[in-house]
Design a protein around this motif. Structure first.
Motif, mmCIF file in Angstrom:
data_model
loop_
_atom_site.group_PDB
_atom_site.id
_atom_site.type_symbol
_atom_site.label_atom_id
_atom_site.label_comp_id
_atom_site.label_asym_id
_atom_site.label_seq_id
_atom_site.Cartn_x
_atom_site.Cartn_y
_atom_site.Cartn_z
ATOM 1 N N GLU A 128 0.889 -1.193 0.139
ATOM 2 C CA GLU A 128 0.104 0.050 0.067
ATOM 3 C C GLU A 128 1.063 1.295 0.053
ATOM 4 O OE1 GLU A 128 -3.813 1.975 2.181
ATOM 5 O OE2 GLU A 128 -3.243 0.014 2.819
ATOM 6 N N ILE A 129 2.032 1.268 0.773
ATOM 7 C CA ILE A 129 2.857 2.314 0.631
ATOM 8 C C ILE A 129 3.432 2.346 -0.769
ATOM 9 C CG2 ILE A 129 5.095 3.211 1.702
ATOM 10 C CD1 ILE A 129 4.419 1.707 4.080
ATOM 11 N N LYS A 130 3.683 1.448 -1.141
ATOM 12 C CA LYS A 130 4.152 1.382 -2.587
ATOM 13 C C LYS A 130 3.391 2.027 -3.747
ATOM 14 C CE LYS A 130 6.434 -1.636 -5.920
ATOM 15 N NZ LYS A 130 6.944 -3.061 -6.197
ATOM 16 N N ARG A 131 2.162 1.571 -3.317
ATOM 17 C CA ARG A 131 0.999 2.190 -4.376
ATOM 18 C C ARG A 131 0.815 3.584 -4.157
ATOM 19 N NH1 ARG A 131 -3.763 3.684 -3.580
ATOM 20 N NH2 ARG A 131 -3.934 2.862 -1.441
ATOM 21 N N VAL A 132 0.808 4.122 -2.972
ATOM 22 C CA VAL A 132 0.587 5.656 -2.883
ATOM 23 C C VAL A 132 1.795 6.330 -3.297
ATOM 24 C CG1 VAL A 132 0.353 7.265 -1.026
ATOM 25 C CG2 VAL A 132 -0.892 5.116 -0.800
ATOM 26 N N ALA A 133 3.099 5.898 -3.140
ATOM 27 C CA ALA A 133 4.031 6.605 -3.560
ATOM 28 C C ALA A 133 4.305 6.542 -5.210
ATOM 29 C CB ALA A 133 5.579 5.929 -3.103
ATOM 30 N N LYS A 134 3.812 5.435 -5.844
ATOM 31 C CA LYS A 134 3.899 5.322 -7.242
ATOM 32 C C LYS A 134 2.746 6.367 -7.665
ATOM 33 C CE LYS A 134 3.294 2.301 -10.933
ATOM 34 N NZ LYS A 134 3.278 0.792 -11.518
ATOM 35 N N GLU A 135 1.536 6.476 -7.090
ATOM 36 C CA GLU A 135 0.728 7.171 -7.792
ATOM 37 C C GLU A 135 0.838 8.698 -7.755
ATOM 38 O OE1 GLU A 135 -2.936 5.912 -5.664
ATOM 39 O OE2 GLU A 135 -3.297 3.971 -7.034
ATOM 40 N N SER A 136 1.421 9.006 -6.452
ATOM 41 C CA SER A 136 1.867 10.339 -6.291
ATOM 42 C C SER A 136 2.961 10.752 -7.128
ATOM 43 C CB SER A 136 2.225 10.549 -4.717
ATOM 44 O OG SER A 136 2.785 11.849 -4.640
ATOM 45 N N LEU A 137 3.929 10.075 -7.389
ATOM 46 C CA LEU A 137 5.001 10.254 -8.387
ATOM 47 C C LEU A 137 4.664 10.319 -9.827
ATOM 48 C CD1 LEU A 137 8.052 8.406 -6.642
ATOM 49 C CD2 LEU A 137 7.906 10.902 -7.081
ATOM 50 N N GLU A 138 3.637 9.345 -10.212
ATOM 51 C CA GLU A 138 3.197 9.509 -11.665
ATOM 52 C C GLU A 138 2.456 10.687 -11.822
ATOM 53 O OE1 GLU A 138 1.066 5.563 -12.085
ATOM 54 O OE2 GLU A 138 3.077 4.548 -12.505
#
Length: 184
Positions: A128-138
């Motif tokens: 979930e941390i990975k998903r939030v970071a990825k969406e934010s950076l994209e």
């Protein structure tokens, strides 16, 4: 003979009692590796600036848990590799671009930023941390691409990456994350 038997019994009882005491004390001692953070919650603690919060942080090292009062949680500070794919992101001038980037993020070890991560991600899965970071950076990647022409993106990738770092830094800090590396 009875004195010897009672002496052996007393020694065995003392050894068992000492072993039991060591096991009980060991169950309240928590040891933290350098890439982890232990969060002891359940009691109020005074922060360095004089404020109060309901938990204390141990980053590397060890600490004792107060039985029946404190609960201990662990957060991993290891790197999270992100594969960023942005398709049909429109650049300045309306030209759609396809960008592939690799980023490494982690929960920040800066205590003031780490508190944000504790509030947002404590008890959550690493995915979930990975998903939030990825969406934010994209999202930030799309925003930066909209400000640059395709030539600027192609010619000066360091400037592009630096602009993305500046854009995303504030939001990542609010999440308690830190961007270590970014390659476009």
């Amino acid at each position: 003979m009875e004195v010897l038997a009672s002496g052996v019994c007393i020694a065995a009882t003392a050894a068992f009692g000492l072993l039991f005491l060591v096991v009980v004390l060991r169950s309240f001692l928590y040891i933290c590796r350098p890439n982890e953070v232990l969060i002891f919650s359940g009691r109020n603690h005074t922060t360095t600036d004089g404020g109060q919060r309901g938990y204390r942080i141990v980053h590397g090292g060890r600490a004792w848990r107060v039985p029946f009062i404190e609960k201990v949680d662990l957060m991993d500070l290891a790197l999270i590799a992100l594969d960023l794919q942005v398709n049909n992101a429109f650049s300045k001038g309306g030209i759609p671009l396809h960008i592939h980037a690799i980023a490494n993020v982690k929960i920040s070890s800066d205590e003031s930023v780490m508190m944000n991560a504790i509030e947002r991600f404590l008890g959550r899965e690493r995915d979930e941390i990975k998903r939030v970071a990825k969406e934010s950076l994209e999202g930030h990647l799309r925003g930066v691409l909209a400000k640059l022409t395709p030539e600027e993106v192609n010619e000066d990738r360091l400037k592009f990456a630096h602009t993305l770092l500046e854009e995303a830094d504030d939001d990542l800090r609010k999440l308690g994350l830190q961007l270590d590396t970014l390659k476009v």
